[in-house]
Structure formats: structure tokens, C-alpha cells
Design a protein around this motif. Structure first.
Motif, mmCIF file in Angstrom:
data_model
loop_
_atom_site.group_PDB
_atom_site.id
_atom_site.type_symbol
_atom_site.label_atom_id
_atom_site.label_comp_id
_atom_site.label_asym_id
_atom_site.label_seq_id
_atom_site.Cartn_x
_atom_site.Cartn_y
_atom_site.Cartn_z
ATOM 1 N N ASP A 51 52.378 49.249 71.996
ATOM 2 C CA ASP A 51 51.518 49.569 70.838
ATOM 3 C C ASP A 51 50.983 50.994 70.953
ATOM 4 O O ASP A 51 50.904 51.730 69.972
ATOM 5 C CB ASP A 51 50.314 48.615 70.773
ATOM 6 N N GLU B 153 53.569 53.445 69.880
ATOM 7 C CA GLU B 153 53.691 53.487 68.425
ATOM 8 C C GLU B 153 52.575 54.344 67.828
ATOM 9 O O GLU B 153 52.824 55.181 66.964
ATOM 10 C CB GLU B 153 53.614 52.060 67.887
ATOM 11 N N GLY C 180 53.259 57.876 68.267
ATOM 12 C CA GLY C 180 54.502 58.335 67.655
ATOM 13 C C GLY C 180 55.600 58.624 68.670
ATOM 14 O O GLY C 180 56.445 59.504 68.455
ATOM 15 N N SER D 89 58.854 57.132 70.796
ATOM 16 C CA SER D 89 59.775 56.001 70.709
ATOM 17 C C SER D 89 59.859 55.253 72.033
ATOM 18 O O SER D 89 59.695 55.828 73.110
ATOM 19 C CB SER D 89 61.159 56.424 70.232
ATOM 20 N N SER D 90 60.117 53.968 71.919
ATOM 21 C CA SER D 90 60.170 53.172 73.144
ATOM 22 C C SER D 90 61.447 52.364 73.245
ATOM 23 O O SER D 90 62.053 51.975 72.238
ATOM 24 C CB SER D 90 58.945 52.269 73.262
#
Ligand code: GRF
Length: 200
Positions: free
Chosen positions: A45, A48, A51, A53-54
Motif C-alpha cells: 500500500d 502505491e 507511486g 511499482s511493486s
């Protein structure tokens, strides 16, 4: 701009501190990926919100550790990652990633290594009744918190110290020390990399 990937398994307060340091210009690097081995972890979270990316990837989805790490390695290679930063990644790095990123994986641990390696380092220090513990940043090898030390910072354990109060003190140090050391490693002069700090 140097590209880093952060590996984390849990809350991700260190990940967040590194992300904020990047945003504020304290750390000149790009966090191009969060790798998280625990679907549902709060760190995802946080990524996110920042901003970033995972790659959320559960080792149980793979037939072997090698297959799991190969998948991660493909992603790291495609993004041209230069440094892997472990921040609460609760897993030993295997030979696939170690070979590919030799000398380019760092970890933060909440004790003055070599004291109290492994899980619950804060609880271990309290149980041992020592007067000080701290934070260590080190290169990663095949052992559990055994690689060469890059930086450390001491924390006094006061009379009546609780797990919560000690955890808070350690986190506070981690959140400033990790970005500072990463900046030195990525952009600093070679000779400035090896240093010791003492807080209190
Ligand atoms: C930190 O104490 C770090 O030293 C250890 O795991 C913890 C992660 O905390 N390796 P967080 O997920 O960054 O809040």
C-alpha cells in the motif's frame, strides 16, 4: 540516476523513509521497484501511495527457491537495477540473486551486529540485559546477518525500557541512517563509505 530495488515483507516504514528521502532530494536515486514476498503486506500500500511499482511474489507459487529468485532477477535485470536494498525482507537471499548481485545487496538490521542476528533482535537485546544495542547496515552474503558491516549506530537501553520504546528509538535511527548510507554508497566517495556513528 542510480536505480535501486527495495525488498520488504511487512510494514515498510524503512521503505517509506527511503521513498521520502528520494522525493526530498536527500537520496539521489530512483526506486524503480518494490519486491514483496508477502501478498497483503502494508508495504505494498505504501508503494502505491508513493507511486512506486511493486512485484508481489509469493515463493510458494514456485517449485524452488531458484525458480522464485530467477523470476525476481528477470525483473531486476529488465529494469537495470544497480543496488538491491533489503528493508525488513524476512527471507535469506539465495545463490541465484547473490551471484547476480554480488556485493550489490545491502540490509539493515536492528542490533549492533554481530550481536543478536536473526529474528526479534530487539527482544533478544532486552532479554540479554545489555546496556546498548543499535542498528547495523551491512552487505549481504549467504549467512543470516553476517556480511561486512558498512555502518552502525548505537542506541542506549535505559532503565525501564520497553519493547515499544526501544523499537521507536531504533526505527527513528533506521529511518535517517539508511537513506544517508544509501546516498554514500550510490553517490559518495569510496573512502566515506566506512564509518561509525554513535547516538546518545
Ligand atoms: C527493521 O527494524 C529492519 O531493521 C529489520 O526489519 C525491520 C523492518 O521494519 N530488518 P519496517 O518494515 O521497515 O517498518
Amino acid at each position: 540516476m542510480k536505480k535501486i530495488a527495495v525488498f520488504a515483507s511487512g510494514s515498510g516504514s524503512n521503505f517509506q523513509a527511503i521513498g521520502v528521502a528520494v522525493q526530498s532530494g536527500i537520496l539521489n536515486a530512483e526506486i524503480c521497484l518494490l519486491v514483496c514476498d508477502k501478498p497483503g503486506a502494508f508495504v505494498v500500500d505504501r508503494a502505491e501511495m508513493l507511486g512506486i511499482s511493486s512485484l508481489v511474489i509469493n515463493p510458494k507459487w514456485f517449485r524452488s527457491k531458484e525458480a522464485y529468485e530467477t523470476k525476481i532477477l528477470q525483473k531486476l535485470t529488465s529494469l537495470d537495477v544497480e543496488l538491491v536494498v533489503l528493508a525488513g525482507y524476512m527471507r535469506l537471499i539465495g545463490s541465484t540473486l547473490l551471484k547476480a548481485f554480488e556485493g550489490r545487496i545491502v540490509n539493515i538490521h536492528p542490533s549492533l551486529l554481530p550481536a543478536f542476528p536473526g529474528k526479534d533482535a530487539i527482544g533478544q537485546a532486552l532479554a540479554a540485559g545489555v546496556e546498548r544495542t543499535g542498528v547495523t547496515i551491512h552487505y549481504v552474503d549467504e549467512g543470516m546477518d553476517t556480511g561486512p558491516v558498512i555502518a552502525s549506530s548505537a542506541v542506549a537501553i535505559d532503565v525501564g525500557e520497553t519493547r515499544e520504546s526501544l523499537h521507536k528509538k531504533i526505527q527513528q535511527i533506521e529511518h535517517s541512517l539508511y537513506p544517508e548510507v544509501l546516498e554514500q554508497l550510490l553517490n559518495g566517495k569510496e573512502e566515506a563509505v566506512q564509518w561509525e556513528k554513535s547516538v546518545h
